[in-house]
Design an enzyme around this catalytic site. Structure first.
Site, PDB file in Angstrom:
ATOM      1  N   GLU A 234      -3.379   7.468  -4.704  1.00 15.45           N
ATOM      2  CA  GLU A 234      -3.706   6.911  -6.035  1.00 15.45           C
ATOM      3  C   GLU A 234      -4.997   7.517  -6.567  1.00 15.45           C
ATOM      4  OE1 GLU A 234      -3.721   2.633  -5.800  1.00 15.45           O
ATOM      5  OE2 GLU A 234      -1.775   2.633  -4.825  1.00 15.45           O
TER       6      GLU A 234
ATOM      7  N   ARG B  41       0.853  -1.184   0.000  1.00 16.63           N
ATOM      8  CA  ARG B  41       0.000   0.000   0.000  1.00 16.63           C
ATOM      9  C   ARG B  41       0.890   1.235   0.000  1.00 16.63           C
ATOM     10  NH1 ARG B  41      -3.404  -2.745  -1.587  1.00 16.63           N
ATOM     11  NH2 ARG B  41      -5.507  -3.122  -0.777  1.00 16.63           N
TER      12      ARG B  41
ATOM     13  N   HIS C 278      -0.841   0.226  -9.922  1.00 20.28           N
ATOM     14  CA  HIS C 278      -1.462  -0.742  -8.994  1.00 20.28           C
ATOM     15  C   HIS C 278      -1.931  -1.997  -9.748  1.00 20.28           C
ATOM     16  CE1 HIS C 278      -3.474  -0.990  -4.793  1.00 20.28           C
ATOM     17  NE2 HIS C 278      -3.198  -2.193  -5.242  1.00 20.28           N
TER      18      HIS C 278
HETATM   19  C1  GLV Z   1      -4.623  -5.165  -3.967  1.00 22.36           C
HETATM   20  O1  GLV Z   1      -3.936  -4.228  -3.740  1.00 22.36           O
HETATM   21  C2  GLV Z   1      -5.305  -5.929  -2.984  1.00 22.36           C
HETATM   22  O2  GLV Z   1      -5.298  -5.571  -1.798  1.00 22.36           O
HETATM   23  O3  GLV Z   1      -5.901  -6.940  -3.360  1.00 22.36           O
END
Ligand code: GLV
Length: 316
Positions: free
Chosen positions: A265, A236, A283
């Site tokens: 983001e 994250r 991401h």
């Molecule tokens: C992606 O970042 C997730 O948490 O699945």
């Protein structure tokens, strides 16, 4: 009465069909992420919510959703959901662990290799027509063999990333939240975060975002790292202080970074664009066809179980 579910994003049609066989489905297809007031009004009379990691499921949203039984997040992370508020209201929250572990581990290696061998920079160079000749000492990267991969977090994904390290001849050390605490004796391959920072050639973060891990990698941490080190983040964004990272790169305190996640983001700190030695991805950790379908499938299976009066498969 047939229960109903709100979906904040389109999911594969085969998965949608199984959800529709269990309940009435409303699909939100407005601007994303779904605004809080829209979410609140769409949740009226809904028993289930299928959300994604950019939806903010706050205490206020949960409080107004008086019929809600389950929030099924299509993500392994759940920092977008106020879990305590959900628990207090008896709302079940589920995530999608396991099914995405390998995809994220593979993508982490893609970033490690890209940063070590300057792939982003090389690609930009070729595309802009700058490549004129082959040179013995041009765009030299760093070899992984014999180096230390430091992994912050020893959960499913951190362990899956570690499992691939022998293929590249890297040795692995971990820093875990539990190591050295009374409940968890430190293993021979576990060190403190500080020791991991000073000894790792590649440092990869695989820990959830919590108040304790926010800005875990700050100026102080970056200054502890080797000048030749590469920082990887597929967990994250807010775990890394992006402004501190830009400072560390400018001061050449670390050699490179590869980021799949960001503090705000989809915004990226503009300073980061200036560095050739930073790999940036939008991401994509779990973004394979197989995994994204499996994630949606698991979220739907959780909803079907809970609406049918059964325990969910992956409750938090
Ligand atoms: C992606 O970042 C997730 O948490 O699945």
């Amino acid at each position: 009465m047939t229960p109903s579910a709100l979906l904040t994003r389109r999911i594969p049609s085969s998965v949608l069909a199984s959800l529709e066989s269990a309940c009435a489905v409303e699909l939100y297809d407005g601007p994303t992420p779904i605004p809080s007031d829209v979410l609140k009004s769409r949740l009226q009379g809904k028993q289930a919510l299928i959300s994604v990691l950019t939806d903010r499921i706050t205490a206020e949203v949960l409080e107004s959703a008086t019929d809600l039984k389950i929030v099924a997040n299509i993500a392994v992370g759940y920092d977008n959901i106020d879990l305590a508020a959900a628990k207090a209201r008896g709302i079940i929250v589920t995530n999608t662990p396991d099914v995405l572990t390998e995809a994220v581990a593979e993508f982490t290696w893609a970033l490690i290799l890209s940063a070590a061998r300057r792939l982003g920079e090389a690609e930009r160079y070729v595309r802009r027509g700058a490549w004129k000749e082959w040179k013995l000492d041009f765009m030299l990267g760093t070899e992984l063999r014999g180096k230390q991969l430091g992994i912050v977090g020893r959960g499913r994904i951190g362990s899956a990333v570690a499992a691939k390290a022998p293929a590249f001849g890297m040795n692995v050390m971990f820093a875990t939240r539990r190591a050295g605490t009374g409940r968890h004796e430190r293993q021979p391959d576990e060190v403190s975060l500080d020791e991991l920072l000073v000894s790792s050639d590649v440092l990869s973060i695989h820990t959830p975002l919590t108040p304790e891990t926010r800005h875990l990698i700050d100026k102080r941490a970056l200054a502890r790292m080797k000048r030749s080190a590469i920082l990887i983040n597929t967990s994250r964004g807010p775990i890394v202080d992006e402004a501190a990272l830009a400072w560390a790169l400018k001061e050449r305190l670390i050699a490179a970074a590869a980021l799949d996640v960001f503090e705000r983001e989809p915004e990226v700190l503009p300073e980061l664009f200036a560095f050739e030695n930073v790999v940036l991805a939008p991401h994509l950790g779990s973004a394979t066809r197989e995994t994204r379908t499996a994630m949606a499938d698991l979220a739907v299976a959780n909803v079907i179980a809970v609406l049918g009066g059964r325990p969910p498969l992956t409750s938090l």
